[in-house]
Scaffold this motif. Structure first.
Motif, PDB file in Angstrom:
ATOM      1  N   VAL A 493       0.816  -1.217   0.000  1.00 11.64           N
ATOM      2  CA  VAL A 493       0.000   0.000   0.000  1.00 11.64           C
ATOM      3  C   VAL A 493       0.847   1.264   0.000  1.00 11.64           C
ATOM      4  N   GLY A 494       2.130   1.100  -0.151  1.00 12.46           N
ATOM      5  CA  GLY A 494       2.958   2.290  -0.303  1.00 12.46           C
ATOM      6  C   GLY A 494       3.446   2.897   1.003  1.00 12.46           C
ATOM      7  N   LEU A 495       3.496   2.125   2.064  1.00  7.81           N
ATOM      8  CA  LEU A 495       4.040   2.644   3.321  1.00  7.81           C
ATOM      9  C   LEU A 495       5.356   1.943   3.622  1.00  7.81           C
ATOM     10  N   GLN A 496       6.082   2.489   4.592  1.00  6.15           N
ATOM     11  CA  GLN A 496       7.384   1.881   4.888  1.00  6.15           C
ATOM     12  C   GLN A 496       7.277   0.820   5.969  1.00  6.15           C
ATOM     13  N   ARG A 497       8.144  -0.187   5.875  1.00  3.98           N
ATOM     14  CA  ARG A 497       8.088  -1.315   6.797  1.00  3.98           C
ATOM     15  C   ARG A 497       8.280  -0.916   8.242  1.00  3.98           C
ATOM     16  N   ASP A 498       9.173   0.031   8.476  1.00  4.88           N
ATOM     17  CA  ASP A 498       9.457   0.340   9.878  1.00  4.88           C
ATOM     18  C   ASP A 498       8.368   1.196  10.524  1.00  4.88           C
ATOM     19  N   HIS A 499       7.300   1.430   9.799  1.00  2.00           N
ATOM     20  CA  HIS A 499       6.193   2.185  10.396  1.00  2.00           C
ATOM     21  C   HIS A 499       5.275   1.304  11.228  1.00  2.00           C
TER      22      HIS A 499
END
Lengths: 682, 308, 327
Positions: A493-499
């Protein structure tokens, strides 16, 4: 300001206005050094998203900012700086020279006073008028704004009116003393689109009648296109572009305006196939970037953009923009380096005749209760009254209608996956009535939902990784597998893993909606139901989410059931559409067909009511304005539910018109679509 | 509308270049900061800690016990050896007051914890399950609110004469939980309609998991606030009953019994009841400050509408 | 709306029945009237004790349900029975109820009115000296139990009397025994006896109402329709009083009615401390004397009072708020 402007009649001159508020997180700089003119008799549209400062601007003009606000600058009206006046002095201007229409008419009106009394009060404040004369004038005003049986309704209370009626009352209040300026702060945002059309009409009448200048504050570019002479675009507390409305829409000069105009879906399908998305989200007024507020998101940003806040510069006699790279923008745009066009929406090839979801004759009624101690049933609310839907695998079906039509109830009924009151629901070939508890649980993997409000659909106490993993956890996936899947989904979905370990409050609206989508995708569903997925998001963010949804559908072969009231979004995103009115489907079929050749009068009116963000078209377009209010679902009209407001019925022969009252039309095939009407169009 | 936009954007964390919050003002840190910025709340916290400390440690510091009679110093005003003076029969008032404070504090705390726990349970079940269960429970709540609690507790005092004061705790608890349960019920009802709870339901998550994972954490703040404020109310209730003689019974001592005993001669010998009275008022005051402090810290926007 | 009122009435009656029955059973189980006579020296013959107990229908050897039945059959005719000394409870009731009502009604009306006024002014002058000082005062008052307040006022009154030399504040009873003078002077005397007890009750109420009214006003001050009123041209003050006040005050009506119940508890303390022979004081002595019938009578009276005031609150709310009417 140049001489060209001073030649015209400047009613209000705003010079260097700055408004700041103290807050928990720091100083909120809502408006930063804004200078603006409002000319007599013009309609000025102020367009902006959340945090742009547009509402604070309008409140400053009428002097109704919160106590804690610090205001500097000048607002000159008739030679007086309004900001220098105290409350008593300013009160003489309010309601007389400067009037305001607020967004939410229910909370804006006093619940314990009658409407007539509230309007009469507005008259009493500024003139020596007798009680009888004031009441008589109030009734007159109610008539002007189009309230039927005004003398009678003047004795009613606000809660007895519908939303559209209440907003008309607000307008009547505003014009009562023939103001010179009418400030309208999002006057139609809380209203349905057909009601919005009515109210915009009333605003036009109000303006014609009083000759007042109208400042229309909104986020909706379509509304502005139809009504405004000039438009000012606000971003991050500053005006970034201002000019004649036709010019600004035709050739926007500031990158934000360019991006905005290209990112909103349009119902006339001119360029609706490609939506340009703008990265990021509007800045928070607490943490504004050092230079140009748009720089972090601007594809044309360069070093100089972060150096200082750009001021408005005149680029033509009728246009000003605030962009330091102004001269290069046009070149960049034409060479395609400015905004990347979004993916073309491909009408999906349906994989055969596989039906993902089918609903037949669905009914749902709620009991109407009265009394508080021993509630008894005095009637029923026919929320869903015979609905047929077919969602084919791999396609998107949009369920469209205004508030109260029952579309959300339909959605929730489907999601409940229990045998409905009346009718059948078939999910992926299985009738839900025949499901055992275990089977139903299994089936839930295939049918998921994304809700409207990204702020409410995530538990504020759960880190988003946990939120996305919840469905996985429920179905017994191991922790290690869960983690991996969560990472996959975040990337998808276009977010970063570390979020994953962060909390929902740390994300913007668009990002939260992406998280909700990730959660819906966790179990690899086949069908996703979406309840108004972008209407709670900022305009510049919507395109990104819509593009994502389109991408995902292609990649994962999903079927979507959309519920929406926004026809422009539907145009862009859906393959098939079903139009709902007062609990029943009035027309359904492929989107291009229904939009190009609507057969049901309601569909026609609905399409006509949607504003098009193109002034040249919008101003001359013929609109169909529906009369009257939506009937109560507890007391639906006999025969065709729509006949009380149908603009076609008056043109019918008496026998046919009588049939509309006596017989409820069935949904029947006609051309490529299905219509429920005794006298369909086209 | 401007003010709402402002406050929502203000409580949202800042967005950096990656579109994400750059400084992690986590929720609990925010709450803690707000609480400690509230001077009254901090004052309240200090006073309560002080009260607890002195009530339980104080007796070890004083050379007198609360039942000892110092016959050489009858009815003496505060002095070096008797910090709060002595009674008509030579009992050290300081020791007595500390003993009474202990009792009142413990009873107040226990009643608050039990009654809040009870109301949290009953309220959330009534609110979340709804329907007939809810109606039935609420009817019982209304009934208990009608029955005059003070009067019934006075009558019931017969049962704890000669027995442990824990029975008093039970009695006070039975009549204390109703109002908080209404509040919890309202909260559960509104949470039930929230989208994230609905989402969990549509995922097939079972009810008890939803209550544990979603409902309770989101109600925790309100429950904590209610519990804190209930402590004050419980202390007042207990001392009232004890004053009339229907609460803590002799030979046990509570602030209420002390005030009752001390009132008779109070005009000429104010120290007999003044210290007990002052400790009572200060403690309840401090507890209300803390409760209000919590409320402001958790939800500054709604502070005005609920703050007492 | 009539249906609504009737339904509420029915509910109220049911609750009264249950509350008084509960009171009867609890009193009968917890109190032991026989014990009053058992410890007598020289010992009283059992038949005499039984006779006394039977006369008041409190003989623990008669089955509880039978006693309850007898009690109910009298109560429905309006007769609450006899106390242990053979006096008719109804008479005692009749005397004492006026005493209590005088105290309660005046105290609560004064408390509510002053409290609302203070609250309104505090909200209008938010954070200024008036607001801050009264807020602090309210906090203190709310942390002080009624009995402590009553005692402090009593002592304060006595001290005051000593300072000025004559008795201005009377602290015992409703009026001076054996008073001679004109009816106006009698009234003044009564007032002098009334001030301190009323204050004991009223001060707590003032603190309570002022806080809630202040918050209600502050809510209203920031409400949308007040903003509309100002947009029409009313000044802040005008809009507050014309539009805000009614909306801000209506919740107080509900509080007033339900708060009445709490006041009754407070009355018990105040009457005892100031020597007023009202219902509260009667209750305390009755419990000490193991007088089941009196105790139950007071419990019933109090429940009825609470229910009636709750009912009135709903009626007032319906009158004040048209939104509720259409429900």
């Amino acid at each position: 300001m140049s001489d060209v402007d001073t030649l015209r009649n400047n009613l209000i001159e705003i010079r260097d206005l700055s408004v700041t508020f103290p807050s928990e997180a720091g100083t909120v700089r809502a408006v930063r050094n804004v200078s603006l003119d409002i000319r007599a008799g013009e309609v000025l549209g102020i367009v902006g998203e959340s945090g742009s400062g547009k509402t604070v601007m309008s409140l400053s003009m009428i002097g109704l900012l919160a106590e804690s606000a610090t205001v500097t600058g000048e607002i000159n009206y008739g030679g007086v700086n309004l900001l220098s006046l105290d409350d008593n002095a300013m009160s003489k201007y309010r309601g007389k020279d400067i009037a305001m229409v607020f967004q939410d008419p229910l909370s804006a009106l006093n619940p314990v006073h009658t409407i007539g009394r509230q309007i009469a009060e507005a008259l009493h404040i500024h003139s020596d008028i007798s009680k009888e004369a004031a009441l008589a004038r109030a009734v007159e005003l109610l008539e002007i704004v189009g309230i039927p049986r005004p003398a009678e309704r003047a004795q009613s209370y606000p809660h007895e009116f519908s939303g559209g009626m209440r907003q008309r009352v607000m307008i009547a209040l505003a014009i009562a003393n023939q103001p010179k300026v009418i400030l309208a702060d999002e006057p139609t945002t809380a209203l349905d689109v057909t009601v919005q059309a009515q109210i915009l009409d009333v605003l036009k009448t109000a303006r014609d009648m009083t000759g007042a200048a109208v400042v229309l504050v909104t986020h909706d570019l379509g509304v502005v296109a139809g009504l405004a002479d000039r438009v000012a675009i606000m971003y991050g507390g500053k005006v970034v572009e201002i000019g004649n409305v036709e010019e600004v829409y035709a050739s926007p000069a500031m990158p934000y305006t360019i991006g905005l105009l290209r990112s909103i879906p349009r119902i006339d399908g001119a360029e609706s196939s490609r939506l340009t998305s703008i990265d990021g989200a509007p800045p928070s007024p607490v943490a504004l970037p050092p230079g140009c507020a748009f720089a972090p998101r601007c594809p044309a940003a360069a070093g100089q953009c972060d150096a200082a806040v750009p001021e408005l510069v005149r680029i033509s006699p009728t246009r000003m923009t605030a962009c330091v790279r102004q001269s290069e923008i046009a070149a960049l745009q034409s060479s395609g380096k400015l905004f990347v066009e979004g993916p073309r929406h491909v009408a999906s090839q349906s994989s055969g005749d596989a039906v993902a979801l089918e609903v037949r004759s669905l009914k749902k009624t709620f009991p109407l209760l009265r009394g508080s101690v021993l509630r008894r049933r005095v009637g029923s609310v026919y929320a869903v009254d015979g609905v047929d839907l077919t969602l084919r695998a791999g396609r998107s079906l949009a369920l469209v209608g205004e508030s109260g039509c029952g579309k959300t109830t339909t959605l929730l009924e489907i999601l409940n996956m229990v045998a409905p009151e009346v009718g059948t629901i078939t999910v992926l070939g299985c009738d839900v009535a025949e499901l055992s508890k275990k089977q139903r649980l299994e089936m839930r993997k295939d049918l998921q939902i994304v809700f409207q409000d990204p702020f409410a659909s995530l538990d504020p106490r759960l880190p988003i990784g946990d939120a996305i993993a919840e469905p996985l956890d429920n179905f017994g996936m191991s922790k290690a597998e869960q983690n991996q899947r969560v990472m996959e989904l975040l990337e998808l979905v276009g977010l970063q893993r570390d979020h994953a370990s962060r909390y929902p409050s740390e994300f913007s609206g668009g990002q939260r909606q992406r998280i909700a989508i990730a959660r819906a995708l966790a179990l690899n569903p086949k069908v996703i139901a979406l309840d108004e997925p972008v209407s709670a998001l900022d305009v510049s963010v919507r395109a990104g989410v819509l593009n994502l949804l389109a991408e995902l559908q292609e990649k994962l072969h999903l079927s979507y059931l959309f519920v929406s009231h926004d026809l422009a979004v539907v145009q862009h995103v859906a393959d098939d559409i079903a139009v709902m009115y007062l609990g029943g489907i009035v027309e359904s079929g492929p989107v291009e067909e229904v939009f190009a050749r609507p057969q049901h009068p309601y569909t026609q009116a609905l399409l006509s009511a949607v504003p098009i963000p193109d002034p040249k078209i919008e101003r001359v377009r013929k609109r169909i304005i529906l009369q009257g209010d939506l009937p109560s679902p507890a007391n639906p009209p006999t025969g065709c539910r729509f006949h009380t407001r149908c603009h076609v019925r008056s043109t019918l022969s008496p026998e046919l018109a009588a049939k509309c009252v006596s017989d409820r039309p069935e949904l029947t095939n006609r051309n490529v679509s299905r219509v429920a009407c005794h006298a369909p169009l086209n | 509308m401007a003010t709402t936009t402002m406050s929502t954007t203000a409580t949202r964390a800042r967005t950096g270049a990656d579109g994400l919050a750059s400084d992690r003002l986590s929720r609990s840190e925010l709450i803690r900061r707000r609480f400690f910025r509230n001077k009254l709340a901090v004052f309240g916290l200090c006073v309560v800690i002080f009260m607890f400390a002195i009530a339980f440690i104080g007796p070890y510091l004083s050379q007198w016990n609360y039942y000892e009679n110092d016959f050489e110093n009858l009815l003496q005003p505060p002095s070096r050896s008797h910090w709060f003076g002595t009674t008509q029969i030579g009992v050290d008032v300081f020791a007595q007051t500390m003993r009474g404070l202990q009792k009142s504090l413990i009873i107040g705390l226990l009643v608050a914890v039990f009654s809040t726990g009870l109301s949290a349970f009953i309220g959330s079940v009534a609110g979340y399950v709804g329907g007939r269960t809810d109606k039935g429970i609420m009817w019982i709540v209304d009934l208990l609110l009608v029955i005059p609690s003070l009067l019934v507790l006075v009558i019931l005092s017969r049962y704890y004469q000669g027995r442990s004061w824990l029975l008093l705790v039970v009695g006070l608890t039975i009549f204390d939980w109703m109002i908080t349960s209404r509040v919890v019920r309202g909260l559960a009802m509104s949470l039930r309609e929230r989208d994230f709870v609905r989402a969990a339901r549509y995922m097939g998550v079972p009810t008890r998991t939803i209550i544990a994972r979603h409902l309770l954490p989101n109600m925790a703040s309100i429950i904590i606030i209610a519990a804190t404020l209930n402590v004050g109310g419980a202390i007042l209730g207990e001392t009232g009953l004890s004053y009339l003689g229907f609460g803590v019974q002799a030979p046990d001592v509570s602030l209420g019994t002390l005030i009752a005993e001390g009132t008779g001669a109070a005009l000429t010998y104010p120290w007999l009841f003044m210290f007990a009275g002052a400790s009572l008022v200060l403690t309840v005051l401090a507890v209300s400050f803390i409760g209000d402090g919590f409320r402001d810290a958790y939800d500054p926007g709604s502070a005005k509408s609920q703050k007492l | 709306m009539l249906g609504y009122i009737l339904r509420r009435l029915l509910n109220t009656v049911v609750m009264v029945i249950i509350a008084s029955t509960a009171g009867y059973f609890i009193a009968s189980s917890a109190l032991y009237p026989r014990g009053n006579y058992e410890a007598a020296n020289p010992p009283i013959p059992k038949e005499s004790i039984d006779a006394v107990l039977d006369r008041s229908n409190v003989n623990d050897e008669t089955p509880l349900l039978e006693r309850y039945g007898t009690w109910v059959s009298h109560v429905v005719r309006g007769d609450f029975g006899l106390d242990l000394d053979g006096n008719r409870i109804n008479e005692e009731f009749g005397r004492r109820i006026w005493v209590s009502l005088r105290l309660l009604v005046i105290g609560s009306v004064v408390g509510a009115t002053v409290g609302v006024l203070v609250g309104v002014v505090s909200a209008v002058r938010q954070y200024k000296l008036f607001d801050r000082s009264f807020s602090l005062g309210a906090y203190f008052l709310l942390s002080t139990p009624v009995f402590l307040l009553a005692i402090l006022l009593k002592f304060g009154g006595i001290r005051f009397n000593d300072t000025i030399g004559t008795t201005f504040f009377f602290t015992q009873g409703e009026y001076s025994a054996g008073f001679e003078g004109s009816s106006f002077e009698f009234l003044v005397n009564r007032l002098q006896h009334l001030i301190l007890p009323t204050l004991s009750i009223a001060l707590g109420s003032i603190a309570f109402y002022s806080r809630y009214q202040r918050n209600s006003m502050l809510d209203v001050l920031s409400s949308d329709h007040l903003r509309t009123a100002r947009a029409k041209g009313l000044t802040k003050r005008q809009s507050l009083f014309r539009h805000g006040l009614r909306v801000a005050i209506s919740p107080m009506a509900t509080f007033f009615a339900y708060g009445f119940g709490l006041l009754i508890a407070g009355a018990a303390f105040t009457e005892t401390i100031y020597g007023w022979f009202g219902m509260g004081q009667w209750f305390i002595t009755a419990v000490a004397k193991n007088d089941i019938n009196s105790v139950t009578a007071v419990v019933t009276f109090t429940s009825v009072l609470v229910l009636v005031s709750g009912f009135l609150a709903d009626v007032v709310l319906v009158v004040l708020d048209p939104r509720v009417r259409s429900r």
